[in-house]
Design a protein around this motif. Sequence first.
Motif, PDB file in Angstrom:
ATOM      1  N   UNK A 260       0.847  -1.200   0.000  1.00  0.00           N
ATOM      2  CA  UNK A 260       0.000   0.000   0.000  1.00  0.00           C
ATOM      3  C   UNK A 260       0.878   1.244   0.000  1.00  0.00           C
ATOM      4  N   UNK A 261       0.616   2.138  -0.945  1.00  0.00           N
ATOM      5  CA  UNK A 261       1.410   3.372  -1.032  1.00  0.00           C
ATOM      6  C   UNK A 261       1.253   4.192   0.244  1.00  0.00           C
ATOM      7  N   UNK A 262       2.350   4.835   0.658  1.00  0.00           N
ATOM      8  CA  UNK A 262       2.348   5.558   1.921  1.00  0.00           C
ATOM      9  C   UNK A 262       1.352   6.724   1.956  1.00  0.00           C
ATOM     10  N   UNK A 263       0.956   7.239   0.784  1.00  0.00           N
ATOM     11  CA  UNK A 263       0.034   8.375   0.759  1.00  0.00           C
ATOM     12  C   UNK A 263      -1.430   7.972   0.905  1.00  0.00           C
ATOM     13  N   UNK A 264      -1.716   6.668   0.846  1.00  0.00           N
ATOM     14  CA  UNK A 264      -3.089   6.212   1.069  1.00  0.00           C
ATOM     15  C   UNK A 264      -3.456   6.522   2.516  1.00  0.00           C
ATOM     16  N   UNK A 265      -4.549   7.192   2.732  1.00  0.00           N
ATOM     17  CA  UNK A 265      -4.925   7.631   4.078  1.00  0.00           C
ATOM     18  C   UNK A 265      -5.175   6.448   5.001  1.00  0.00           C
ATOM     19  N   UNK A 266      -5.054   6.704   6.308  1.00  0.00           N
ATOM     20  CA  UNK A 266      -5.325   5.670   7.295  1.00  0.00           C
ATOM     21  C   UNK A 266      -6.762   5.183   7.174  1.00  0.00           C
ATOM     22  N   UNK A 267      -7.680   6.100   6.907  1.00  0.00           N
ATOM     23  CA  UNK A 267      -9.082   5.724   6.745  1.00  0.00           C
ATOM     24  C   UNK A 267      -9.260   4.734   5.596  1.00  0.00           C
ATOM     25  N   UNK A 268      -8.604   5.001   4.467  1.00  0.00           N
ATOM     26  CA  UNK A 268      -8.723   4.104   3.316  1.00  0.00           C
ATOM     27  C   UNK A 268      -7.997   2.788   3.551  1.00  0.00           C
TER      28      UNK A 268
END
Length: 438
Positions: A260-268
Motif C-alpha cells: 500500500x502506497x504511503x500516501x493512502x490515508x489511514x481511513x482508506x
Amino acid sequence: MAAIAKEAAEAFAQLKTLSNEERSGALQKIHDGLKSAKSKVLESNKVDMENARKNNLSPSLIKRLDLSNSGKYDTMLQGILDVANLDDPIGKCTFAKKLDEGLNLYRVTAPLGVLLIIFESRPEVIANITALAIKSGNAAILKGGKESYQTFKAMSDIINQVLSTETKVPGPAIQLIQSREDVSNLLSQDKYIDLVIPRGSNELVRNIKENTKIPVLGHADGICSIYIDKDADIKKAVKIVVDSKTNYPAGCNAAEQLLVHESISLENLNEILTGLANAGVTIHADPQVLKEVQGSIDIGEKLQPADDDAFDKEYLSLDISVKRVLSLEDVITHINSHSSKHTDCIVTETKVNAEKFLKGVDSAGVYWNCSTRFADGFRYGFGTEVGISTNKIHARGPVGLEGLMSYQYQLRGEGHIVGDYVGGGGNKVFVHEDLPLN
C-alpha cells in the motif's frame, strides 16, 4: 520404465498424424465416459478426502483434493469440451518464404512429443492434461500423488477404457502410472521424454528439477502481490484484494502480499483491511502498518505482526502480508525481489503508473485493476491448462494448447539442390496464404 517411455514415443508418432476430428472426437468420448461415471469417481474422491483428514494433511491440500467442491467436477468436464472445440493447433503456418522458383520454406506448428506430468492433490489434472495432450497431438505419462490414489485410479480406468475401445488414439499415448519408484526411472528417460511438468509443492518441483536432464516446465511457488497505488480507487481496490485472497485461497494465483502506497490515508487503509478481515482473512502487518492501525481499527485477532519471512511466504490460506511502500519504484523492486514471478497486480486510475508497473514487474502475469485469480487457463479461454509456468523459455503463464506446441521448418521443392542455388527468391516474406501448403 524405458519400455513405457518408448511406447509413449511410438504412440506420439501415430497420434500427431490423426486428424483434428479424430482427436477432438476422442475428447468427446472421454467427456461422456467421465460424465456417466461421475458418482463413481466422486465416491472414490470421498475415500481420498477421508484418508487425507485422517492423515492430517494441510487444509489447502485437502481443498485441492476435493472434486465435489464448488462444482469442480462439472467445470472439469466442461474444460474437456472447451479444448475439443478449440482450433486445431497442429500444422498452422506462422511464416512462409519463397527461396527460389518452386522452392518454398514454411514454419509450421508441431507438437512437442512425450510429456511426463507429475502432480499432487488435484485429480482433475488427469482430465485437463489428457484433453490438452490429445488435442495437441502429444503423448503423456501421468503420475498422481498418493493422497489422490482412489480418485486417480477411478478416472484413469475410465479414460483407458474409452481410448482403447472407442477411439483411434493409440493406447500408450496416455499412460497413467501409480508407483513413486516409476517416477525416478522415468526422469532418466531423456531419450524418449521431451518435457516434464510438475504440479504440486515447492519441494516436488525442486526435487524434480534436481533429478532430471529433461527440460522442466512449471512453478515452485505462487507468491502473488497486489499494489494499491496512490491513485487507486479504494472501492475498486477492496473488491480486487478480497477476491484475489478469498475466492480460492489454496490456489497458486491467490494474493499473498498487499503493498500500500504511503500516501493512502489511514481511513482508506482501514477500509481495505476491514474488508479482508470481514472476509475471514488474517492480516500479517509489517511494523509500520501495525503501529499505524492499532487502536484505529477493530478486527481483533485478525491483525497480527508479520513474521520475518512474511514477504517470502506462500500461505495458501486466509492469510495475507501487508506493508507500506514509498513509491512505485520501490514496489517494482520489492516484487522482483520477493515474488515467485507468477502473477502481480497494480490497482490505480493512472495509466502511466500502470504501464510502468506492467513493464517493470518481471512476472509471467502482470495485471492492472483485476484479480490475480484470473491467472488460469480456463479463464484465459484456453479450455483448461496443463499448469502455470514461471519459466521464460518456451512457455510462460497459464499453459494451454499453444504452450504444448513447438514448430518445424518445412522446405518444399521440385528437385532443387544447393549446387544450383543462387538465392533467386530474395528476401521477401509472404503471407502464408500466398504460398501453397499442401
